[in-house]
Design an enzyme around this catalytic site. Sequence first.
Site, PDB file in Angstrom:
ATOM      1  N   SER A  44     -13.919  -7.968  -9.036  1.00  0.00           N
ATOM      2  CA  SER A  44     -12.718  -7.282  -9.522  1.00  0.00           C
ATOM      3  C   SER A  44     -12.179  -6.252  -8.543  1.00  0.00           C
ATOM      4  O   SER A  44     -11.081  -5.718  -8.756  1.00  0.00           O
ATOM      5  CB  SER A  44     -13.021  -6.592 -10.858  1.00  0.00           C
ATOM      6  OG  SER A  44     -13.351  -7.537 -11.846  1.00  0.00           O
ATOM      7  N   ASP A  95     -20.924  -4.423 -24.166  1.00  0.00           N
ATOM      8  CA  ASP A  95     -21.889  -3.575 -24.876  1.00  0.00           C
ATOM      9  C   ASP A  95     -23.281  -3.611 -24.264  1.00  0.00           C
ATOM     10  O   ASP A  95     -23.911  -2.570 -24.074  1.00  0.00           O
ATOM     11  CB  ASP A  95     -21.989  -4.013 -26.347  1.00  0.00           C
ATOM     12  CG  ASP A  95     -20.755  -3.678 -27.156  1.00  0.00           C
ATOM     13  OD1 ASP A  95     -20.034  -2.737 -26.780  1.00  0.00           O
ATOM     14  OD2 ASP A  95     -20.504  -4.374 -28.159  1.00  0.00           O
ATOM     15  N   HIS A 135     -15.500   1.005 -28.111  1.00  0.00           N
ATOM     16  CA  HIS A 135     -16.300   0.476 -29.223  1.00  0.00           C
ATOM     17  C   HIS A 135     -17.526   1.367 -29.331  1.00  0.00           C
ATOM     18  O   HIS A 135     -18.059   1.830 -28.320  1.00  0.00           O
ATOM     19  CB  HIS A 135     -16.689  -0.975 -28.949  1.00  0.00           C
ATOM     20  CG  HIS A 135     -17.525  -1.629 -30.012  1.00  0.00           C
ATOM     21  ND1 HIS A 135     -17.331  -1.393 -31.355  1.00  0.00           N
ATOM     22  CD2 HIS A 135     -18.557  -2.509 -29.934  1.00  0.00           C
ATOM     23  CE1 HIS A 135     -18.202  -2.126 -32.052  1.00  0.00           C
ATOM     24  NE2 HIS A 135     -18.953  -2.790 -31.213  1.00  0.00           N
ATOM     25  N   GLY A 149      -6.974  -6.853 -24.593  1.00  0.00           N
ATOM     26  CA  GLY A 149      -6.389  -6.137 -23.478  1.00  0.00           C
ATOM     27  C   GLY A 149      -5.027  -6.653 -23.051  1.00  0.00           C
ATOM     28  O   GLY A 149      -4.115  -5.863 -22.767  1.00  0.00           O
ATOM     29  N   SER A 167       3.659 -23.862 -50.858  1.00  0.00           N
ATOM     30  CA  SER A 167       4.134 -24.612 -52.018  1.00  0.00           C
ATOM     31  C   SER A 167       3.434 -24.151 -53.296  1.00  0.00           C
ATOM     32  O   SER A 167       2.367 -23.527 -53.256  1.00  0.00           O
ATOM     33  CB  SER A 167       3.875 -26.106 -51.818  1.00  0.00           C
ATOM     34  OG  SER A 167       2.477 -26.374 -51.909  1.00  0.00           O
TER      35      SER A 167
END
Length: 341
Positions: free
Chosen positions: A54, A84, A109, A135, A253
Amino acid sequence: MPAKVYKDTDANIANLQNKTLAVIGFGSQGHAHALNLKDSGLNVIIGLYEQSKSIEVAEQHGFSVYRTSEAVKRADVIMLAVPDMKQPSVYREDIEPHLSAGQALLFTHGFAIHFGLIKPPPEIDVIMVAPKGPGHTVRLQYQEGKGVPALIAIHNDASKQAKPMALAWAKGIGGTRAGVLQTTFQEETETDLFGEQAVLCGGASALVLAGYETLIEAGYQPEMAYFECLHELKLIVDMMVESGVAGMRFSISETAKYGDMTRGRRIINDQTKASMAKILEEIQSGTFARQWVKEYEDGLPNYKALLKAGEDHPIESVGRRLRGLMPWVSKKNIKGVQAAY
């Protein structure tokens, strides 16, 4: 009494100006928070491990990228945007040794904090800003001048400025444009896990597969079973999201409404709710967390086996073929995609 909804006028982004914000990780949530905060005029840096794939991506977006430990040293607020189960080792090895009084840790979180996988020192603010969307949606809505609703929570308020800081972060990512609710790390964690396990992921996927298998075992064509038990589920969920359960019933319906109201409770009944209550108790007691941590530490053998079994289910091959007939349905090969760090 309804919970207070915090909007733009309740948050002051100046609470984060003249501070350095380090986003550790540049995956789904990490990249969205970083880009939105940067576009809101704040000073954002990225922390990644040395060989991270990254790094190049973050640099292409104009960020200064540092090794995680160096980013922590430079930052006033440190956001852990890694999965996590990776958070404890990243914290232990690259964050904890470099923390100092006056800094803040931010989570999206509450799992690692609530279940004690990470135990920050008392002189550090510990806050949560959790958008209620993936994200890419957080980023897209911001770019369109809108926002995704978010939660904030305060676990430790050493500076006595933790809540204004959390609201400023929420404003920086666009959350206060939609609305922000305050919760606790415990409430966010336990309700999030319950929703995933009993309804959104575990419950919904098990219901789809059980319905599909029931029709196949009764001799119906796989294609018909797929359409009726999986494909059309999105239509119903979209109507619920837009108008609630009653609004969904308004749009279907009379036959579908009658079948819904007279048969649905035969599937989701008191026994089902008792199983849900047991799942919630396992979450509250920490049983699920301990099981998940052990599974991760053991190398994920059951996790991988269960994933493989799911990928090999006949509904997947039927679905791939039928989705090929639907040009309006986005085709995504998401196997193997995880939050980047």
